[in-house]
Design a protein around this motif. Structure first.
Motif, PDB file in Angstrom:
ATOM      1  N   LEU A  60       0.830  -1.206   0.000  1.00  0.00           N
ATOM      2  CA  LEU A  60       0.000   0.000   0.000  1.00  0.00           C
ATOM      3  C   LEU A  60       0.863   1.255   0.000  1.00  0.00           C
ATOM      4  O   LEU A  60       0.598   2.198  -0.755  1.00  0.00           O
ATOM      5  N   ASP A  61       1.900   1.261   0.830  1.00  0.00           N
ATOM      6  CA  ASP A  61       2.815   2.404   0.841  1.00  0.00           C
ATOM      7  C   ASP A  61       3.508   2.549  -0.513  1.00  0.00           C
ATOM      8  O   ASP A  61       3.697   3.667  -1.008  1.00  0.00           O
ATOM      9  N   GLY A  62       3.866   1.433  -1.133  1.00  0.00           N
ATOM     10  CA  GLY A  62       4.486   1.476  -2.456  1.00  0.00           C
ATOM     11  C   GLY A  62       3.550   2.061  -3.505  1.00  0.00           C
ATOM     12  O   GLY A  62       3.973   2.854  -4.359  1.00  0.00           O
ATOM     13  N   ALA A  63       2.269   1.700  -3.438  1.00  0.00           N
ATOM     14  CA  ALA A  63       1.285   2.266  -4.379  1.00  0.00           C
ATOM     15  C   ALA A  63       1.137   3.768  -4.158  1.00  0.00           C
ATOM     16  O   ALA A  63       1.042   4.540  -5.120  1.00  0.00           O
ATOM     17  N   CYS A  64       1.144   4.189  -2.908  1.00  0.00           N
ATOM     18  CA  CYS A  64       1.062   5.625  -2.613  1.00  0.00           C
ATOM     19  C   CYS A  64       2.317   6.349  -3.105  1.00  0.00           C
ATOM     20  O   CYS A  64       2.227   7.488  -3.594  1.00  0.00           O
ATOM     21  N   THR A  65       3.467   5.703  -2.987  1.00  0.00           N
ATOM     22  CA  THR A  65       4.697   6.294  -3.505  1.00  0.00           C
ATOM     23  C   THR A  65       4.601   6.461  -5.017  1.00  0.00           C
ATOM     24  O   THR A  65       5.020   7.486  -5.565  1.00  0.00           O
ATOM     25  N   LEU A  66       4.028   5.475  -5.701  1.00  0.00           N
ATOM     26  CA  LEU A  66       3.830   5.603  -7.152  1.00  0.00           C
ATOM     27  C   LEU A  66       2.915   6.782  -7.463  1.00  0.00           C
ATOM     28  O   LEU A  66       3.199   7.564  -8.388  1.00  0.00           O
ATOM     29  N   GLU A 134      -7.584   3.137   9.182  1.00  0.00           N
ATOM     30  CA  GLU A 134      -7.173   2.007   8.337  1.00  0.00           C
ATOM     31  C   GLU A 134      -7.816   2.094   6.949  1.00  0.00           C
ATOM     32  O   GLU A 134      -8.900   2.650   6.791  1.00  0.00           O
ATOM     33  N   TRP A 135      -7.135   1.515   5.983  1.00  0.00           N
ATOM     34  CA  TRP A 135      -7.681   1.421   4.633  1.00  0.00           C
ATOM     35  C   TRP A 135      -8.908   0.522   4.662  1.00  0.00           C
ATOM     36  O   TRP A 135      -8.951  -0.462   5.387  1.00  0.00           O
ATOM     37  N   THR A 136      -9.886   0.846   3.845  1.00  0.00           N
ATOM     38  CA  THR A 136     -11.062  -0.021   3.706  1.00  0.00           C
ATOM     39  C   THR A 136     -10.865  -0.898   2.480  1.00  0.00           C
ATOM     40  O   THR A 136     -10.079  -0.572   1.582  1.00  0.00           O
ATOM     41  N   GLU A 137     -11.578  -1.993   2.428  1.00  0.00           N
ATOM     42  CA  GLU A 137     -11.465  -2.913   1.295  1.00  0.00           C
ATOM     43  C   GLU A 137     -11.723  -2.234  -0.053  1.00  0.00           C
ATOM     44  O   GLU A 137     -10.936  -2.387  -0.983  1.00  0.00           O
ATOM     45  N   PRO A 138     -12.804  -1.444  -0.203  1.00  0.00           N
ATOM     46  CA  PRO A 138     -13.022  -0.778  -1.496  1.00  0.00           C
ATOM     47  C   PRO A 138     -11.892   0.193  -1.866  1.00  0.00           C
ATOM     48  O   PRO A 138     -11.597   0.384  -3.039  1.00  0.00           O
ATOM     49  N   GLU A 139     -11.257   0.777  -0.870  1.00  0.00           N
ATOM     50  CA  GLU A 139     -10.158   1.702  -1.156  1.00  0.00           C
ATOM     51  C   GLU A 139      -8.953   0.981  -1.743  1.00  0.00           C
ATOM     52  O   GLU A 139      -8.198   1.581  -2.511  1.00  0.00           O
ATOM     53  N   LEU A 140      -8.755  -0.277  -1.404  1.00  0.00           N
ATOM     54  CA  LEU A 140      -7.597  -1.014  -1.903  1.00  0.00           C
ATOM     55  C   LEU A 140      -7.646  -1.143  -3.420  1.00  0.00           C
ATOM     56  O   LEU A 140      -6.652  -0.910  -4.110  1.00  0.00           O
ATOM     57  N   THR A 141      -8.801  -1.499  -3.944  1.00  0.00           N
ATOM     58  CA  THR A 141      -8.978  -1.577  -5.401  1.00  0.00           C
ATOM     59  C   THR A 141      -8.846  -0.183  -6.008  1.00  0.00           C
ATOM     60  O   THR A 141      -8.193  -0.009  -7.035  1.00  0.00           O
ATOM     61  N   GLY A 142      -9.440   0.797  -5.357  1.00  0.00           N
ATOM     62  CA  GLY A 142      -9.362   2.175  -5.837  1.00  0.00           C
ATOM     63  C   GLY A 142      -7.944   2.708  -5.847  1.00  0.00           C
ATOM     64  O   GLY A 142      -7.551   3.450  -6.750  1.00  0.00           O
ATOM     65  N   LEU A 143      -7.135   2.308  -4.865  1.00  0.00           N
ATOM     66  CA  LEU A 143      -5.742   2.747  -4.798  1.00  0.00           C
ATOM     67  C   LEU A 143      -4.952   2.242  -5.999  1.00  0.00           C
ATOM     68  O   LEU A 143      -4.261   3.008  -6.672  1.00  0.00           O
ATOM     69  N   GLU A 144      -5.075   0.960  -6.268  1.00  0.00           N
ATOM     70  CA  GLU A 144      -4.380   0.387  -7.427  1.00  0.00           C
ATOM     71  C   GLU A 144      -4.858   1.052  -8.716  1.00  0.00           C
ATOM     72  O   GLU A 144      -4.056   1.418  -9.583  1.00  0.00           O
ATOM     73  N   ALA A 145      -6.156   1.231  -8.844  1.00  0.00           N
ATOM     74  CA  ALA A 145      -6.712   1.825 -10.060  1.00  0.00           C
ATOM     75  C   ALA A 145      -6.298   3.287 -10.219  1.00  0.00           C
ATOM     76  O   ALA A 145      -6.060   3.749 -11.338  1.00  0.00           O
ATOM     77  N   THR A 146      -6.165   4.012  -9.120  1.00  0.00           N
ATOM     78  CA  THR A 146      -5.723   5.406  -9.189  1.00  0.00           C
ATOM     79  C   THR A 146      -4.292   5.478  -9.703  1.00  0.00           C
ATOM     80  O   THR A 146      -3.982   6.287 -10.586  1.00  0.00           O
TER      81      THR A 146
END
Length: 178
Positions: A60-66, A134-146
């Protein structure tokens, strides 16, 4: 005045794994496949299951860094044309998110666009987000997609389907060399 969300205080996370996932999605879409093949999804799920809680946090931190890196590149590109990155990127990003209701439930769109706004203003997306729990489950998919949408936007601007991935890979190589 320094901010508690300053990127210098942020964990970088597992940028390699996050980049691998984004690059995989970029290639999947480029090849005209809109759905993840079951065997590929099983492999992704298996990989994520092996990470454990700390590994997932690193991803998750890596995705935010991207998201931060992509937004900073877009910010520099916009500045060259006297444009504001938030004004140029966020409305298009939100419009795209709204067209993807299976990936972006309406209630996570403000959070995902907030990550980009945080990065566009020089703040760490992951530290900004951690203020809200904490991150929510729907946010995890949204994070990758963002992260995917930002990478695709960069690739379209540069007219190079691998530019965003190569840019991050080059930055990682330089960081390893230092």
């Amino acid at each position: 005045m320094p901010s508690s969300c300053d990127p210098e205080h942020a964990p970088v996370g597992d940028v390699d794994a996050a980049l691998m996932m984004i690059d995989s999605r970029l290639k999947q879409i480029r090849d005209g496949r809109t759905e993840t093949a079951p065997d590929q999804q099983a492999m992704i799920n298996q990989y994520i299951a092996t990470l454990g809680p700390r590994g997932v946090e690193e991803l998750l931190d890596g995705a935010c860094t991207l998201i931060y890196m992509f937004t900073q590149w877009l910010r520099a590109a916009c500045t060259k044309h006297d444009e504001d990155v938030i004004e140029h990127v966020v409305p298009n990003l939100v419009a795209t998110m709204r067209m993807m209701p299976k990936t972006f439930r309406p209630e996570i769109i403000p959070t995902m666009s907030g990550l980009v706004v945080a990065a566009g203003t020089g703040l760490s997306p992951n530290l900004w987000r951690k203020q809200y729990g904490e991150w929510t489950e729907p946010e995890l998919t949204g994070l990758e997609a963002t992260a995917f949408l930002l990478a695709e936007h960069i690739n379209r601007i540069t007219d190079d389907p691998d530019f965003a991935t190569r840019m991050v890979a080059d930055a990682l190589s330089r960081a390893d060399a230092d």
